[in-house]
Design an enzyme around this catalytic site. Structure first.
Site, PDB file in Angstrom:
ATOM      1  N   HIS A 280     -14.314 -15.017  -0.058  1.00 44.43           N
ATOM      2  CA  HIS A 280     -15.315 -14.080   0.446  1.00 44.43           C
ATOM      3  C   HIS A 280     -15.781 -13.092  -0.604  1.00 44.43           C
ATOM      4  O   HIS A 280     -16.703 -12.323  -0.344  1.00 44.43           O
ATOM      5  CB  HIS A 280     -14.739 -13.324   1.640  1.00 44.43           C
ATOM      6  CG  HIS A 280     -13.516 -12.519   1.313  1.00 44.43           C
ATOM      7  ND1 HIS A 280     -12.367 -13.100   0.833  1.00 44.43           N
ATOM      8  CD2 HIS A 280     -13.273 -11.190   1.365  1.00 44.43           C
ATOM      9  CE1 HIS A 280     -11.464 -12.147   0.628  1.00 44.43           C
ATOM     10  NE2 HIS A 280     -11.979 -10.993   0.942  1.00 44.43           N
ATOM     11  N   CYS A 281     -15.183 -13.074  -1.788  1.00 40.60           N
ATOM     12  CA  CYS A 281     -15.495 -12.025  -2.767  1.00 40.60           C
ATOM     13  C   CYS A 281     -16.056 -12.539  -4.088  1.00 40.60           C
ATOM     14  O   CYS A 281     -17.196 -12.252  -4.444  1.00 40.60           O
ATOM     15  CB  CYS A 281     -14.238 -11.197  -3.047  1.00 40.60           C
ATOM     16  SG  CYS A 281     -13.767 -10.116  -1.680  1.00 40.60           S
ATOM     17  N   ILE A 282     -15.250 -13.289  -4.825  1.00 44.73           N
ATOM     18  CA  ILE A 282     -15.595 -13.599  -6.216  1.00 44.73           C
ATOM     19  C   ILE A 282     -16.903 -14.389  -6.363  1.00 44.73           C
ATOM     20  O   ILE A 282     -17.674 -14.116  -7.277  1.00 44.73           O
ATOM     21  CB  ILE A 282     -14.427 -14.328  -6.922  1.00 44.73           C
ATOM     22  CG1 ILE A 282     -13.175 -13.459  -6.845  1.00 44.73           C
ATOM     23  CG2 ILE A 282     -14.758 -14.606  -8.377  1.00 44.73           C
ATOM     24  CD1 ILE A 282     -11.952 -14.088  -7.441  1.00 44.73           C
ATOM     25  N   VAL A 284     -19.475 -14.116  -4.586  1.00 43.04           N
ATOM     26  CA  VAL A 284     -20.582 -13.350  -3.996  1.00 43.04           C
ATOM     27  C   VAL A 284     -20.765 -11.982  -4.639  1.00 43.04           C
ATOM     28  O   VAL A 284     -21.874 -11.612  -5.056  1.00 43.04           O
ATOM     29  CB  VAL A 284     -20.349 -13.182  -2.473  1.00 43.04           C
ATOM     30  CG1 VAL A 284     -21.425 -12.298  -1.850  1.00 43.04           C
ATOM     31  CG2 VAL A 284     -20.319 -14.539  -1.785  1.00 43.04           C
ATOM     32  N   ASP A 285     -19.688 -11.213  -4.735  1.00 40.47           N
ATOM     33  CA  ASP A 285     -19.787  -9.803  -5.107  1.00 40.47           C
ATOM     34  C   ASP A 285     -20.469  -9.535  -6.451  1.00 40.47           C
ATOM     35  O   ASP A 285     -21.255  -8.586  -6.559  1.00 40.47           O
ATOM     36  CB  ASP A 285     -18.398  -9.162  -5.106  1.00 40.47           C
ATOM     37  CG  ASP A 285     -17.767  -9.175  -3.721  1.00 40.47           C
ATOM     38  OD1 ASP A 285     -18.453  -9.615  -2.770  1.00 40.47           O
ATOM     39  OD2 ASP A 285     -16.604  -8.777  -3.587  1.00 40.47           O
TER      40      ASP A 285
END
Length: 442
Positions: A280-282, A284-285
């Site tokens: 959910h992070c790497i 996208v962020d």
């Protein structure tokens, strides 16, 4: 006079929080929201969770868990005690003292931020905003979101931030499958729009969590801190992937190189190559920061380059598979391939942004004959096609031209896989230190 009123409203809310009389809401009951809702309920608060998915609402109200990082009995216990309930009606906000926003913040097809979930949620809160309410955004986003998007929406109601209501940002820190750090014991960063906002929000988390609550001077600092955490991992994974590409050309085992480098007690942190990045992070962020940086006429070249390398890895995995098969006189087209592991990391059921889907797409573009197996995923749908997880058997393995280990789940029977497979592409170093002519690495 205003300062006195401001302090009075804040202190009243803080006292309610300390006495666990504050009514708390969590909007978004996914991997971030539900664990947070459970922890708040366990701490003694009466919590209402909101989600647009009726199925999630129904499961929570029945005490049925669907998140791996929550103990089934803990969810059931707080529901049975009446400390946690769920709804799909926004009107529950009218009764709340505290609202935490834990909704998705994806990127669109052009890799630009999609804040529609946050904005729509904020509009619903604004319709029901009242004096003495605390709103905390936890969804990962670009620096400036809390003050540039949420604050104006809420102040358009006529209420004043820091005086009538309190607004802060506190980034989620969730690592699915982590056996040591979870929602309760992971340190929390909090940044409010005003010092009073920070004070109120920090008090909430200190009454819920065991980890340190670290206060920063503004929401922007907290928002950038979260992005920096994930950019750090993004860039270092890209470095590990590039080292893997180079080491392959030089006939050097990159995994052994990393193990050797890890012996240095300072100045080095181990990151590992793989078939791509997920979660959910790497994936996208970093693109949130890239997008925001353009507003300041700045190109984040280092981060963009890391993105190029990491996004290339699924394609490279397929190229490597083709190279292995070709060395045995087999074309990729028509080859029978078994993909082991669909989730983006080991021992979890989370498929968000998993690079394995891109690998499957590439293989199917080459007309390979694909089957998948994952103990955590019974079936999944991707681009209108349904894939069912098959059971790993000796007979199945012998039928395959190539087995690709894309996720190294602990409960795979690696001895059976090695014994019965014809060829193995091990993208995760599952066969660490094992020499066998069947095993190939990235």
């Amino acid at each position: 006079m205003q300062d006195k009123i401001q302090n009075k409203i804040a202190e009243e809310l803080i006292e309610k929080i300390k006495q666990k009389k504050a009514k708390v809401g969590v909007i978004g009951l996914g991997y971030v929201g539900l664990p947070l809702a459970v922890e708040k309920a366990k701490a003694g608060f009466h919590v209402t969770g909101f989600d647009v998915q009726d199925k999630k609402v129904e499961m929570v109200n029945q005490g049925i868990n669907y998140i791996g990082d929550i103990l089934d009995n803990e969810l059931k216990n707080v529901v049975e005690k009446g400390l946690l309930k769920a709804t799909n009606n926004y009107d529950f906000i009218k009764e709340l003292d505290v609202v935490t926003i834990c909704v998705p913040t994806p990127i669109d097809r052009y890799k630009q931020p999609d804040l529609s979930y946050v904005e729509n949620t904020a509009k619903e809160i604004a319709k029901r905003l009242k004096k003495g309410m605390l709103i905390v955004l936890e969804s990962t986003t670009y620096p400036g979101t809390t003050e540039e998007l949420l604050k104006p929406l809420f102040e358009n109601t006529g209420l004043k931030c820091g005086q009538d209501f309190f607004l802060a940002y506190s980034p989620e820190r969730v690592d699915p499958g982590n056996k040591i750090y979870n929602t309760k014991n992971t340190p929390k960063v909090v940044g409010g729009v005003t010092k009073t906002c920070t004070k109120v929000a920090a008090e909430l988390y200190r009454n819920v969590l065991q980890g340190e609550v670290f206060e920063v001077s503004s929401p922007k600092i907290a928002e950038m801190e979260k992005i920096y955490e994930n950019v750090f991992r993004h860039v270092n994974i890209a470095l590990a992937n590039e080292m893997a590409l180079l080491c392959r050309k030089m006939n050097i085992d990159v995994w052994e190189v990393i193990e050797a480098a890890k012996t240095k007690p300072y100045g080095f942190m181990a990151f590992y190559p793989g078939p791509g990045i997920g979660g959910h992070c790497i994936p996208v962020d970093p693109y949130y920061l890239l997008w925001k940086a353009r507003e300041y006429d700045y190109h984040t070249r280092f981060i963009e380059l890391a993105g190029e390398i990491n996004e290339y890895m699924p394609k490279y995995t397929v190229e490597r598979a083709a190279e292995i098969l070709n060395s045995f006189g087999k074309p990729l087209k028509g080859s029978k391939i078994l993909i082991l592991g669909i989730t983006y990391k080991k021992d979890i059921d989370d498929m968000r942004e998993t690079p394995v889907l891109k690998i499957i797409e590439e293989l199917e573009n080459y007309k390979a004959d694909i089957e998948v197996s994952d103990p955590y995923i019974k079936e999944f749908k991707h681009k209108e096609k349904t894939y069912k997880s098959v059971e790993i058997t000796e007979e199945l393995l012998k039928q395959k031209d190539l087995v690709i280990i894309t996720t190294d789940h602990t409960n795979f029977d690696y001895e059976l896989i090695l014994k019965s497979s014809n060829l193995i592409l091990d993208t995760r170093n599952a066969y660490k230190g094992k020499e066998n002519p069947k095993i190939y690495k990235l």
